[in-house]
Write a protein that holds these residues in place. Structure first.
Motif, mmCIF file in Angstrom:
data_model
loop_
_atom_site.group_PDB
_atom_site.id
_atom_site.type_symbol
_atom_site.label_atom_id
_atom_site.label_comp_id
_atom_site.label_asym_id
_atom_site.label_seq_id
_atom_site.Cartn_x
_atom_site.Cartn_y
_atom_site.Cartn_z
ATOM 1 N N GLY A 176 -1.190 96.687 43.703
ATOM 2 C CA GLY A 176 -0.449 95.472 43.364
ATOM 3 C C GLY A 176 -1.110 94.702 42.245
ATOM 4 O O GLY A 176 -0.436 94.202 41.331
ATOM 5 N N ALA A 177 -2.434 94.605 42.282
ATOM 6 C CA ALA A 177 -3.165 93.889 41.229
ATOM 7 C C ALA A 177 -3.017 94.590 39.884
ATOM 8 O O ALA A 177 -2.848 93.944 38.845
ATOM 9 C CB ALA A 177 -4.638 93.775 41.604
ATOM 10 N N VAL A 178 -3.081 95.909 39.891
ATOM 11 C CA VAL A 178 -2.936 96.671 38.646
ATOM 12 C C VAL A 178 -1.535 96.455 38.053
ATOM 13 O O VAL A 178 -1.382 96.288 36.839
ATOM 14 C CB VAL A 178 -3.201 98.178 38.887
ATOM 15 C CG1 VAL A 178 -2.785 99.002 37.672
ATOM 16 C CG2 VAL A 178 -4.682 98.406 39.208
ATOM 17 N N ALA A 179 -0.522 96.427 38.919
ATOM 18 C CA ALA A 179 0.843 96.189 38.442
ATOM 19 C C ALA A 179 0.964 94.797 37.822
ATOM 20 O O ALA A 179 1.586 94.612 36.765
ATOM 21 C CB ALA A 179 1.833 96.348 39.589
ATOM 22 N N MET A 180 0.365 93.803 38.461
ATOM 23 C CA MET A 180 0.374 92.438 37.913
ATOM 24 C C MET A 180 -0.350 92.376 36.572
ATOM 25 O O MET A 180 0.099 91.709 35.634
ATOM 26 C CB MET A 180 -0.289 91.486 38.911
ATOM 27 C CG MET A 180 0.478 91.291 40.203
ATOM 28 S SD MET A 180 -0.542 90.528 41.498
ATOM 29 C CE MET A 180 -0.918 88.941 40.767
ATOM 30 N N ALA A 181 -1.460 93.090 36.476
ATOM 31 C CA ALA A 181 -2.230 93.101 35.235
ATOM 32 C C ALA A 181 -1.454 93.783 34.106
ATOM 33 O O ALA A 181 -1.514 93.348 32.950
ATOM 34 C CB ALA A 181 -3.565 93.799 35.453
ATOM 35 N N SER A 205 -8.448 100.601 39.141
ATOM 36 C CA SER A 205 -7.960 101.985 39.124
ATOM 37 C C SER A 205 -9.079 102.941 39.518
ATOM 38 O O SER A 205 -8.865 103.905 40.254
ATOM 39 C CB SER A 205 -7.414 102.343 37.734
ATOM 40 O OG SER A 205 -6.250 101.587 37.430
ATOM 41 N N ALA A 206 -10.298 102.658 39.029
ATOM 42 C CA ALA A 206 -11.454 103.481 39.385
ATOM 43 C C ALA A 206 -11.755 103.368 40.879
ATOM 44 O O ALA A 206 -12.094 104.361 41.537
ATOM 45 C CB ALA A 206 -12.671 103.063 38.566
#
Length: 218
Positions: A176-181, A205-206
């Motif tokens: 979810g955080a990656v999508a927001m970023a 992601s890592a």
């Protein structure tokens, strides 16, 4: 005698005037040299000073996407830290404990930075404990945020059961955080926010890859 005295008096006055004039010239010259030296160093300082105001000016102004990113990421990070704080007393795996510590160490400073941006923009900083899912999008999209039931289940788990639940829930949370970023990178205007978004994409992601490996999914 009177004329001689007058002549001498005139000579003395003329000499005094010339001396005073010479002194004034010398003083002016000294003052000019001192000012000149000061001006040279002042120009050096001036060029440095003129460079610093231009630095903030080079940063682009924020837009609505930047505000949404900051207001959404703060509660998102807070929940990740809440999850990470459970690991020292509940996790069994040293790798999970270290991962939780890394998550907290990375995200706590980002919360402070995001809060500072919002304050400087005159925008509301989400209150502690606020879990506003509306910032993550519609159609039930919670940005990977845990439900109350999921958090309660994690709090009640221990050992390997905690390790598994923690990683599975944190993977969803990180996604979810990656999508927001990624949304911030695509739509945001504030340079520093876009830079933070890239850092979140890279680091989380890592960590997703690491957790999948620990879970035996990759």
């Amino acid at each position: 005698m009177i004329r001689t005295t007058d002549k001498r008096s005139h000579v003395r006055r003329a000499t005094a005037v010339l001396a005073a004039g010479a002194a004034a010239v010398l003083l002016a010259a000294c003052g000019s040299d001192g000012d000149g030296t000061g001006d040279h160093s002042g120009h050096g300082n001036g060029s440095g000073a003129s460079a610093s105001p231009s630095a903030p000016a080079s940063k682009s102004a924020q837009n609505a996407a930047d505000v949404t990113f900051a207001q959404g990421m703060i509660p998102h990070h807070r929940q990740a830290i809440e999850m990470a704080d459970l690991a020292p007393t509940r996790a069994e795996s040293p790798a999970v404990k270290k991962l939780a510590a890394d998550i907290k160490n990375a995200q706590d400073p980002e919360i402070k930075t995001l809060s500072g941006w919002l304050t400087s923009w005159g925008e509301e900083v989400p209150a502690p404990g606020a879990m506003d899912h509306s910032t993550h999008g519609g159609d039930g999209d919670t940005g990977g945020m845990m439900t109350t039931e999921e958090m309660d289940g994690l709090k009640n788990a221990k050992g390997k059961a905690f390790d598994t639940a923690f990683m599975e829930l944190m993977i969803k949370h990180h996604e979810g955080a990656v999508a927001m970023a990624r949304t911030e990178q695509a739509q945001g205007a504030f340079t520093d926010a876009r830079t933070m978004a890239q850092a979140i994409i890279t680091s989380q992601s890592a960590e997703i890859a690491q957790m999948n490996k620990l879970l035996g999914k990759s």
